[in-house]
Motif scaffolding. Structure first.
Motif, PDB file in Angstrom:
ATOM      1  N   UNK A 288       0.833  -0.749   0.381  1.00  7.99           N
ATOM      2  CA  UNK A 288       0.382  -0.010   0.206  1.00  7.99           C
ATOM      3  C   UNK A 288       1.170   0.663  -0.228  1.00  7.99           C
ATOM      4  N   UNK A 289       0.119   2.048  -1.019  1.00  3.34           N
ATOM      5  CA  UNK A 289       1.423   3.413  -1.040  1.00  3.34           C
ATOM      6  C   UNK A 289       0.317   4.500  -0.891  1.00  3.34           C
ATOM      7  N   UNK A 290       0.228   5.678   0.186  1.00  2.00           N
ATOM      8  CA  UNK A 290      -0.859   7.190   0.215  1.00  2.00           C
ATOM      9  C   UNK A 290       0.088   8.046  -0.116  1.00  2.00           C
ATOM     10  N   UNK A 291      -0.761   8.733   0.083  1.00  2.00           N
ATOM     11  CA  UNK A 291      -0.100  10.478   0.279  1.00  2.00           C
ATOM     12  C   UNK A 291      -1.301  11.140   0.519  1.00  2.00           C
ATOM     13  N   UNK A 292      -1.252  12.755   0.973  1.00  2.73           N
ATOM     14  CA  UNK A 292      -2.198  13.557   1.557  1.00  2.73           C
ATOM     15  C   UNK A 292      -1.937  14.123  -0.130  1.00  2.73           C
TER      16      UNK A 292
ATOM     17  N   UNK B 281      -7.399  -8.575   0.019  1.00  2.63           N
ATOM     18  CA  UNK B 281      -8.808  -8.270   1.271  1.00  2.63           C
ATOM     19  C   UNK B 281      -8.475  -7.794   1.875  1.00  2.63           C
ATOM     20  N   UNK B 282      -7.497  -7.832   3.085  1.00 10.60           N
ATOM     21  CA  UNK B 282      -6.793  -7.024   3.745  1.00 10.60           C
ATOM     22  C   UNK B 282      -6.762  -5.648   3.359  1.00 10.60           C
ATOM     23  N   UNK B 283      -5.613  -5.324   2.720  1.00 10.32           N
ATOM     24  CA  UNK B 283      -4.811  -4.511   2.112  1.00 10.32           C
ATOM     25  C   UNK B 283      -6.256  -4.044   1.458  1.00 10.32           C
TER      26      UNK B 283
END
Length: 439
Positions: free
Chosen positions: A29-33, A87-89
């Motif tokens: 998982x890669x996230x940002x604002x 599925x958890x991701x």
């Protein structure tokens, strides 16, 4: 985008997570604002730090709840995490977007934010050794997919969606959309991008970045039309045909199997709107499943008739009971530490699923002598109220020892699955898991 470096501590945490979940495949998982630089200029550094801190806590608490995922690092306003199960991701991604939406409604003098999420999965270990260059490529792909997203979106590669579609379809609060194929900078070949979303929170939005190689929706619609015409023609022409013919629509997970573990052979390609099952099947009840991990499968039940059966399968989760208990190093009282949990799980009976009850229990007694902890661990397993396993083991550890993994031990086994003991010690703590694993 420069390749992300992983330091020794981060590598060790990934290795421990992989061993604990007994997997060679991770979902990254890669996230940002969205627009965080502009937000910082608008509100100033002090409030920006406070905002990012609250954001980091929201994401960390959700990702690592119930040991589902592991946060690897924070890069400015970005977060990188891994999961053992796709599925958890997806589940945690949807929960993150809902939590951010609730955060934005709070009266805390902080601006509203929107988080972008990208997911990709792949094998990261070879012969039980993590390959950092391979892991880095998966991280890079997740980050590139995330860059296509708008604030509030969850985008993922085909590999994630393909592995978790059965779970997604079974969720009442999650919908999905196939956005087609995109070219991503630094990645060879086009990548098929999917979106999942909570319909009560948002609607799917086609990414504007990247070159769309083909309109998968138009192609799927055309193929579906051709398939429908073809199916009707077969039905009208061969309705007298006495053999069972099964065609599956839309979704073809890898390594689908029948209840007797026979692998399903499919004609055609995964892009086809429907595919013929080449196995010889008898009329009546059948169960089809595919594995996601040692502990998790997805299944669907079919009732087949003679002639053509055109089916769009809806897969349901099939998870085995497992219990995890971690006792920290500062808990050394002589009073027993106990944890138990009751489960409902499924087994195969006459080609269909039957419901069963189980209860798993862990009891630990600890005794400290000098610099040593003597642990007496009692494990019990009940099925339908009957005791099927009662295992007592003794584990000795030093108060300040490094993390050590004890050899895995099978404590009960049937033709379908087994219960396996996984045990870690280190720094005075003891980590115990009873894992239900399919054979």
């Amino acid at each position: 985008m420069q390749p992300l470096s992983i330091n020794n501590q981060e590598e060790s945490s990934i290795v421990l997570y992989i061993k604990k979940h007994d997997t060679a495949v991770l979902t990254v998982m890669f996230t940002d604002i969205q627009g965080f630089t502009d937000i910082t200029e608008e509100i100033g550094d002090a409030l920006a730090v406070e905002l990012r801190s609250k954001h980091d806590k929201i994401l960390t608490d959700i990702i690592q709840d119930n040991d589902a995922g592991l946060v690897i690092k924070f890069i400015g306003d970005a977060v990188m995490a891994v999961f053992a199960e796709p599925s958890a991701a997806i589940d945690k991604s949807v929960k993150i977007q809902n939590a951010i939406a609730k955060f934005n409604l709070q009266d805390n003098n902080l601006p509203a934010i929107k988080v972008r999420i990208g997911l990709h999965m792949g094998q990261v270990t070879v012969e039980d050794t993590i390959e950092l260059d391979i892991f880095g490529r998966h991280v890079n792909r997740a980050a590139r997919i995330e860059s296509l997203a708008q604030g509030g979106q969850i985008l993922m590669s085909y590999s994630v969606y393909d592995s978790a579609q059965g779970w997604v379809v079974a969720q009442k609060n999650i919908d999905s959309q196939d956005h087609g194929r995109y070219e991503l900078k630094g990645i060879d070949g086009a990548v098929q991008v999917f979106e999942v979303y909570d319909p009560k929170l948002t609607s799917p939005v086609t990414p504007t970045k990247g070159k769309v190689k083909e309109s998968s929706n138009k192609k799927s619609a055309l193929m579906a039309t051709i398939s429908a015409v073809f199916a009707i023609a077969i039905l009208l022409t061969f309705q007298w045909y006495k053999h069972v013919e099964l065609r599956l629509e839309s979704f073809y997970p890898q390594d689908m199997r029948l209840a007797d573990n026979t692998k399903i052979a499919l004609a055609g390609n995964k892009e086809d709107a429907s595919r013929l099952v080449e196995n010889e099947l008898e009329p009546g009840k059948h169960l089809i499943y595919y594995a996601v991990g040692k502990n998790l499968r997805y299944y669907t039940e079919l009732v087949l008739e003679r002639g053509l059966n055109q089916v769009k399968p809806k897969f349901k989760e099939w998870r085995l009971p497992s219990l995890h208990y971690r006792i920290s190093g500062n808990k050394t009282e002589s009073t027993p530490y106990t944890r138990s949990k009751e489960f409902i799980f499924y087994s195969i009976n006459n080609q269909l699923m039957s419901e069963n009850s189980a209860k798993l229990s862990i009891k630990v007694e600890r005794k400290v002598e000098n610099n040593q902890i003597n642990n007496t661990v009692l494990l019990t397993i009940e099925h339908e109220g009957n005791l099927i396993a009662n295992e007592e083991i003794f584990v000795t550890q030093l108060l300040n020892s490094k993390i050590e993994r004890q050899p895995k031990k099978t404590i009960w086994q049937s033709d379908l699955f087994n219960y396996e003991l996984e045990l870690y010690t280190g720094r005075g703590a003891i980590d115990i898991s009873i894992m239900g694993n399919f054979n």
